[in-house]
Design a protein around this motif. Sequence first.
Motif, PDB file in Angstrom:
ATOM      1  N   ILE A   1       0.806  -1.234   0.000  1.00 16.27           N
ATOM      2  CA  ILE A   1       0.000   0.000   0.000  1.00 16.27           C
ATOM      3  C   ILE A   1       0.835   1.278   0.000  1.00 16.27           C
ATOM      4  O   ILE A   1       0.377   2.296  -0.505  1.00 16.27           O
ATOM      5  CB  ILE A   1      -1.009   0.047   1.174  1.00 16.27           C
ATOM      6  CG1 ILE A   1      -0.337  -0.183   2.525  1.00 16.27           C
ATOM      7  CG2 ILE A   1      -2.117  -0.988   0.955  1.00 16.27           C
ATOM      8  CD1 ILE A   1      -1.259   0.081   3.708  1.00 16.27           C
ATOM      9  N   THR A   2       2.061   1.223   0.512  1.00 17.72           N
ATOM     10  CA  THR A   2       2.824   2.480   0.547  1.00 17.72           C
ATOM     11  C   THR A   2       3.297   2.889  -0.850  1.00 17.72           C
ATOM     12  O   THR A   2       3.338   4.082  -1.156  1.00 17.72           O
ATOM     13  CB  THR A   2       4.034   2.379   1.492  1.00 17.72           C
ATOM     14  OG1 THR A   2       4.758   1.190   1.182  1.00 17.72           O
ATOM     15  CG2 THR A   2       3.584   2.343   2.941  1.00 17.72           C
ATOM     16  N   GLY A   3       3.625   1.893  -1.679  1.00 16.69           N
ATOM     17  CA  GLY A   3       4.052   2.219  -3.044  1.00 16.69           C
ATOM     18  C   GLY A   3       2.971   2.987  -3.797  1.00 16.69           C
ATOM     19  O   GLY A   3       3.207   4.094  -4.291  1.00 16.69           O
ATOM     20  N   PRO A   4       1.746   2.433  -3.886  1.00 19.31           N
ATOM     21  CA  PRO A   4       0.666   3.148  -4.565  1.00 19.31           C
ATOM     22  C   PRO A   4       0.330   4.484  -3.901  1.00 19.31           C
ATOM     23  O   PRO A   4      -0.011   5.453  -4.595  1.00 19.31           O
ATOM     24  CB  PRO A   4      -0.532   2.202  -4.437  1.00 19.31           C
ATOM     25  CG  PRO A   4       0.035   0.855  -4.174  1.00 19.31           C
ATOM     26  CD  PRO A   4       1.360   1.045  -3.505  1.00 19.31           C
ATOM     27  N   ALA A   5       0.443   4.554  -2.580  1.00 18.18           N
ATOM     28  CA  ALA A   5       0.130   5.815  -1.893  1.00 18.18           C
ATOM     29  C   ALA A   5       1.107   6.905  -2.318  1.00 18.18           C
ATOM     30  O   ALA A   5       0.709   8.027  -2.650  1.00 18.18           O
ATOM     31  CB  ALA A   5       0.174   5.612  -0.378  1.00 18.18           C
ATOM     32  N   THR A   6       2.389   6.575  -2.340  1.00 15.40           N
ATOM     33  CA  THR A   6       3.406   7.553  -2.751  1.00 15.40           C
ATOM     34  C   THR A   6       3.189   7.958  -4.206  1.00 15.40           C
ATOM     35  O   THR A   6       3.309   9.134  -4.561  1.00 15.40           O
ATOM     36  CB  THR A   6       4.813   6.945  -2.598  1.00 15.40           C
ATOM     37  OG1 THR A   6       4.933   6.443  -1.280  1.00 15.40           O
ATOM     38  CG2 THR A   6       5.890   7.974  -2.848  1.00 15.40           C
ATOM     39  N   ALA A   7       2.866   6.968  -5.040  1.00 17.69           N
ATOM     40  CA  ALA A   7       2.633   7.276  -6.453  1.00 17.69           C
ATOM     41  C   ALA A   7       1.475   8.263  -6.601  1.00 17.69           C
ATOM     42  O   ALA A   7       1.552   9.218  -7.380  1.00 17.69           O
ATOM     43  CB  ALA A   7       2.335   5.987  -7.221  1.00 17.69           C
ATOM     44  N   ALA A   8       0.415   8.050  -5.824  1.00 21.39           N
ATOM     45  CA  ALA A   8      -0.744   8.945  -5.922  1.00 21.39           C
ATOM     46  C   ALA A   8      -0.390  10.349  -5.452  1.00 21.39           C
ATOM     47  O   ALA A   8      -0.863  11.340  -6.020  1.00 21.39           O
ATOM     48  CB  ALA A   8      -1.907   8.387  -5.108  1.00 21.39           C
ATOM     49  N   VAL A   9       0.461  10.445  -4.428  1.00 27.19           N
ATOM     50  CA  VAL A   9       0.906  11.768  -3.972  1.00 27.19           C
ATOM     51  C   VAL A   9       1.604  12.494  -5.121  1.00 27.19           C
ATOM     52  O   VAL A   9       1.340  13.662  -5.406  1.00 27.19           O
ATOM     53  CB  VAL A   9       1.857  11.635  -2.756  1.00 27.19           C
ATOM     54  CG1 VAL A   9       2.549  12.959  -2.460  1.00 27.19           C
ATOM     55  CG2 VAL A   9       1.079  11.163  -1.534  1.00 27.19           C
ATOM     56  N   ARG A  10       2.482  11.763  -5.807  1.00 28.28           N
ATOM     57  CA  ARG A  10       3.238  12.393  -6.897  1.00 28.28           C
ATOM     58  C   ARG A  10       2.339  12.730  -8.072  1.00 28.28           C
ATOM     59  O   ARG A  10       2.487  13.771  -8.707  1.00 28.28           O
ATOM     60  CB  ARG A  10       4.329  11.443  -7.387  1.00 28.28           C
ATOM     61  CG  ARG A  10       5.415  11.198  -6.363  1.00 28.28           C
ATOM     62  CD  ARG A  10       6.537  10.423  -7.023  1.00 28.28           C
ATOM     63  NE  ARG A  10       7.352   9.729  -6.038  1.00 28.28           N
ATOM     64  CZ  ARG A  10       8.093   8.671  -6.323  1.00 28.28           C
ATOM     65  NH1 ARG A  10       8.123   8.194  -7.560  1.00 28.28           N
ATOM     66  NH2 ARG A  10       8.827   8.104  -5.401  1.00 28.28           N
ATOM     67  N   LEU A  11       1.393  11.844  -8.392  1.00 28.26           N
ATOM     68  CA  LEU A  11       0.614  12.026  -9.610  1.00 28.26           C
ATOM     69  C   LEU A  11      -0.498  13.053  -9.448  1.00 28.26           C
ATOM     70  O   LEU A  11      -0.849  13.756 -10.397  1.00 28.26           O
ATOM     71  CB  LEU A  11       0.001  10.686 -10.039  1.00 28.26           C
ATOM     72  CG  LEU A  11       1.007   9.652 -10.542  1.00 28.26           C
ATOM     73  CD1 LEU A  11       0.365   8.264 -10.584  1.00 28.26           C
ATOM     74  CD2 LEU A  11       1.518  10.044 -11.929  1.00 28.26           C
ATOM     75  N   LEU A  12      -1.080  13.113  -8.256  1.00 27.56           N
ATOM     76  CA  LEU A  12      -2.235  13.991  -8.066  1.00 27.56           C
ATOM     77  C   LEU A  12      -1.899  15.209  -7.216  1.00 27.56           C
ATOM     78  O   LEU A  12      -2.767  16.051  -6.980  1.00 27.56           O
ATOM     79  CB  LEU A  12      -3.383  13.211  -7.405  1.00 27.56           C
ATOM     80  CG  LEU A  12      -4.097  12.175  -8.275  1.00 27.56           C
ATOM     81  CD1 LEU A  12      -4.991  11.291  -7.409  1.00 27.56           C
ATOM     82  CD2 LEU A  12      -4.909  12.852  -9.367  1.00 27.56           C
ATOM     83  N   GLY A  13      -0.655  15.284  -6.753  1.00 28.64           N
ATOM     84  CA  GLY A  13      -0.294  16.410  -5.894  1.00 28.64           C
ATOM     85  C   GLY A  13      -1.099  16.413  -4.608  1.00 28.64           C
ATOM     86  O   GLY A  13      -1.434  17.463  -4.062  1.00 28.64           O
ATOM     87  N   LEU A  14      -1.433  15.223  -4.093  1.00 29.91           N
ATOM     88  CA  LEU A  14      -2.197  15.143  -2.846  1.00 29.91           C
ATOM     89  C   LEU A  14      -1.336  15.615  -1.679  1.00 29.91           C
ATOM     90  O   LEU A  14      -0.110  15.578  -1.740  1.00 29.91           O
ATOM     91  CB  LEU A  14      -2.643  13.694  -2.598  1.00 29.91           C
ATOM     92  CG  LEU A  14      -3.500  13.057  -3.676  1.00 29.91           C
ATOM     93  CD1 LEU A  14      -3.809  11.603  -3.319  1.00 29.91           C
ATOM     94  CD2 LEU A  14      -4.795  13.835  -3.872  1.00 29.91           C
ATOM     95  N   ASP A  15      -2.014  16.055  -0.636  1.00 26.87           N
ATOM     96  CA  ASP A  15      -1.309  16.462   0.579  1.00 26.87           C
ATOM     97  C   ASP A  15      -0.692  15.205   1.210  1.00 26.87           C
ATOM     98  O   ASP A  15      -1.418  14.301   1.629  1.00 26.87           O
ATOM     99  CB  ASP A  15      -2.314  17.108   1.541  1.00 26.87           C
ATOM    100  CG  ASP A  15      -1.671  17.580   2.840  1.00 26.87           C
ATOM    101  OD1 ASP A  15      -0.544  17.126   3.151  1.00 26.87           O
ATOM    102  OD2 ASP A  15      -2.307  18.380   3.542  1.00 26.87           O
ATOM    103  N   PRO A  16       0.633  15.150   1.291  1.00 29.76           N
ATOM    104  CA  PRO A  16       1.261  13.935   1.811  1.00 29.76           C
ATOM    105  C   PRO A  16       0.882  13.636   3.259  1.00 29.76           C
ATOM    106  O   PRO A  16       0.886  12.480   3.673  1.00 29.76           O
ATOM    107  CB  PRO A  16       2.765  14.207   1.668  1.00 29.76           C
ATOM    108  CG  PRO A  16       2.894  15.668   1.464  1.00 29.76           C
ATOM    109  CD  PRO A  16       1.616  16.155   0.866  1.00 29.76           C
ATOM    110  N   VAL A  17       0.542  14.680   4.012  1.00 30.18           N
ATOM    111  CA  VAL A  17       0.159  14.442   5.406  1.00 30.18           C
ATOM    112  C   VAL A  17      -1.205  13.741   5.447  1.00 30.18           C
ATOM    113  O   VAL A  17      -1.412  12.792   6.206  1.00 30.18           O
ATOM    114  CB  VAL A  17       0.123  15.767   6.204  1.00 30.18           C
ATOM    115  CG1 VAL A  17      -0.345  15.505   7.630  1.00 30.18           C
ATOM    116  CG2 VAL A  17       1.500  16.415   6.202  1.00 30.18           C
TER     117      VAL A  17
END
Lengths: 233, 269, 272
Positions: free
Chosen positions: B178-194
């Motif tokens: 789950i951490t791999g996809p989560a990090t990818a989504a942060v990068r791709l969508l500019g989500l708030d990492p917190v």
Amino acid sequence: MSANHDDRHHSPDPHGRALRLGVGGPVGSGKTALVAALCRTLGPVLRLGVVTNDIYTTEDADFLRRAGVLDPERIVAVQTGCCPHTAIRDDIAANIDAVETLEERFGPLDLVIVESGGDNLTATFSRGLADQQIFVLDVSGGDKVPRKGGPGVTSADLLVINKTDLAKHVGADLTVMSRDAAAVRDGKPVLFTSIREVPEVYSVAEWVHGVVQSWAHTQAHHPHGPVVPTANA
Amino acid sequence: MDAALLLLADSRLPAGGHAHSGGAEQAVRAGAITGTEDLARFLRGRLATTGLVTAALSAAACHLAVLLGSHGEDGGRPWTEPSAAAAAESETDARAAWRELDAEADARTASPAQRYAARTQGRLLLRSGRRIWPSPVLDTLAQAVPDGVHHPIALGAVAAAAGCSRHDAAMAAAYTSITGPATAAVRLLGLDPVVVHRVLAGLVPDLSGVARTATAAASGTVEAGVAARGTAAEAVLRIAWEELPAHAAPALDLLAEQHLRTEVRLFVS
Amino acid sequence: MGVTTGGTTEVTPVQAIGAAPVRGGTGRRALFARAAVATALSGGRTVLDTLRSAPPLTLRQTGPGTVHLVATAAGPLGGDDLGLSIDVAPGTVLTIASVASTLVLPGPEESAESVLVVDARVGAGATLVYAPEPTVLAAGCAHRMVVRLTLEEGASVSWREEIVFGRHGERPGRCHARFDTTAGGVPLLRQEFVVGDPAVDASPAVYGDARCVGTTLLAGPAFGTPPGEAVISAGCAVLPLAGQGTLVSALAPDAPTLRARLTWGETQILPA
Ligand SMILES: Nc1nc2c(ncn2[C@@H]2O[C@H](COP(=O)(O)OP(=O)(O)O)[C@@H](O)[C@H]2O)c(=O)[nH]1
Ligand SMILES: [Mg+2]
């Protein structure tokens, strides 16, 4: 247990393998153009492989394949998941895998060039991936870039400042760039190029040929060491 | 928990994981992940399916690595005799045992794109793992499956080499699922990492549950094998790996195949 | 033992042992049932060697080498313990279909699961087509389905499974299905499908907004060669497996669409 023929996972052996040359620098500075030029000029005398780290798709790899400078099979594209600098510095596993795959399939090779996906001035290659690295800047970024330094400019084994044909259009002073670069580079070489005007990039090719030869010399005693032809490049 | 687990599960482990999104990139492209709520659902489903399966395979591989590596220590592998022929035979058996487990991973991975991604990551992890935690068991594994073993199997074997327990191995697999996809989504969508980390924190109970279930499944399988066959030697070769979880995620299979056919992509998978 | 060699024969159930005689909403008690079908080769033709029904699993021969599952009681119902054994002898051909979809219902006791275990062996050079109508998970059901499929050397199989998440507009109950296929002793496909946890079902990684999931496993010489690489279209993927076989995997908003997608996928296999 030692590595054997059916073991494709062997740890990188510092001896008896091709020189790994990193080509880094900002996006658009001319890295792919330089790699294409090196393949064209050195292809007849060195056994080559190329790994590209495209930011999107496999554009650079496709460009090189279309350019017909090298057997398309010897060009491998690696995806970097939005982080081109990670792939050349912090987590080099995919690039190492690509380099070793090329060496297994086409080896022995003399030189494997790894082109970075392009990043800012702080991005440099890990010594675990590249034995030598070239940092490519272009003049269109302005003549202050070398003075600002950054690890790429200061520590690369060769600094290439490309697109000199554009200097007059962008008001960049090449003497300033040359002086500033020399000041931060501690005597390491700087070469000015215009790949557009001199597509053979003789000066860079000569430098590369030189480092490949000294690399081969350092491991000449290794039974599987590459043999570099000494023909004039 | 062994401290080595922290190194193994760290996204900075240089093993190529950063370039895989586990289907997240394609889900973003398809509009199935647009923000943190979708992402949370994506991750929960991924953990309950692929996460559980890979955690169990990882625990199983860790177990197998310990069984195979235990020769020389306290009695050792019962079939190991000090003759060269016996050593070669046990090496052949060990390779066969790894291939059997790898075949179980294959049977649980219907999508060729997912198999490719799993083998690529496994090859990279094993290469790095062998340099970080050198071990004859890892050498055997690399030779058993030269093109790259499925990632969770590499992970479990490397975990064993690093001194981690089966449960640690399962946890590392579940966590990275789950951490791999989560990090990818942060990068791709500019989500708030917190906010994304809060989502991950919310999944901690699920993570613990998956690691527990996976470890129990792997241990049960191996112990049943040992109980039924008497010696570890026979057990290693004929462990009923079929008992391990096999939860399918049809949407992930579709996403993986679509991803492979998409021209513009930043991640390998 | 019910033995038929031709024609349409209804075979008397020889084994239908009632479990705890509790009456549920559907007006029947939980059942323990073991049904079986086996083929044999006779003069180069397939004959049915065994055809044993056990309500609610009633088997009828509807053609040479063709058997239909017909519903002779509601369900499966929570508490039912059902088993179907299929044995396709070497060199024979068997098709199993059903007349209507299977509606899985809750039993009289809330917690009691219904269990269906299908054990199928396909002998060397034999062919099995298993294509029943969908399994519909009614609200409140708790169903467990286990399929163990064993393919011997040169066996062929086309095995379709469709699961529908509830009747129209209904939330499904719980279901845990497991399919294990081995070919020549080597695992070919192992898959579990879990339905009933809304947080997981609706995950874009699992079923997303689909209301049905289905697969067709195609393996063996009778069903042609797998495509060289995966083929995809909306909601359907044709996946060449690591072993010799192909899985058509589909998600859909409703049962007719699911069937259409699977059927499309099945035609992507190159003909034999
Ligand atoms: N004017 C000029 N353009 C160049 C020169 N070298 C490369 N380019 C162009 O600069 C653009 C970017 O080059 P490319 O090699 O793709 O850059 P990369 O992103 O660093 O790989 C391309 O359009 C090249 O044709 C040069 O010497 N002069
Ligand atoms: Mg480029």
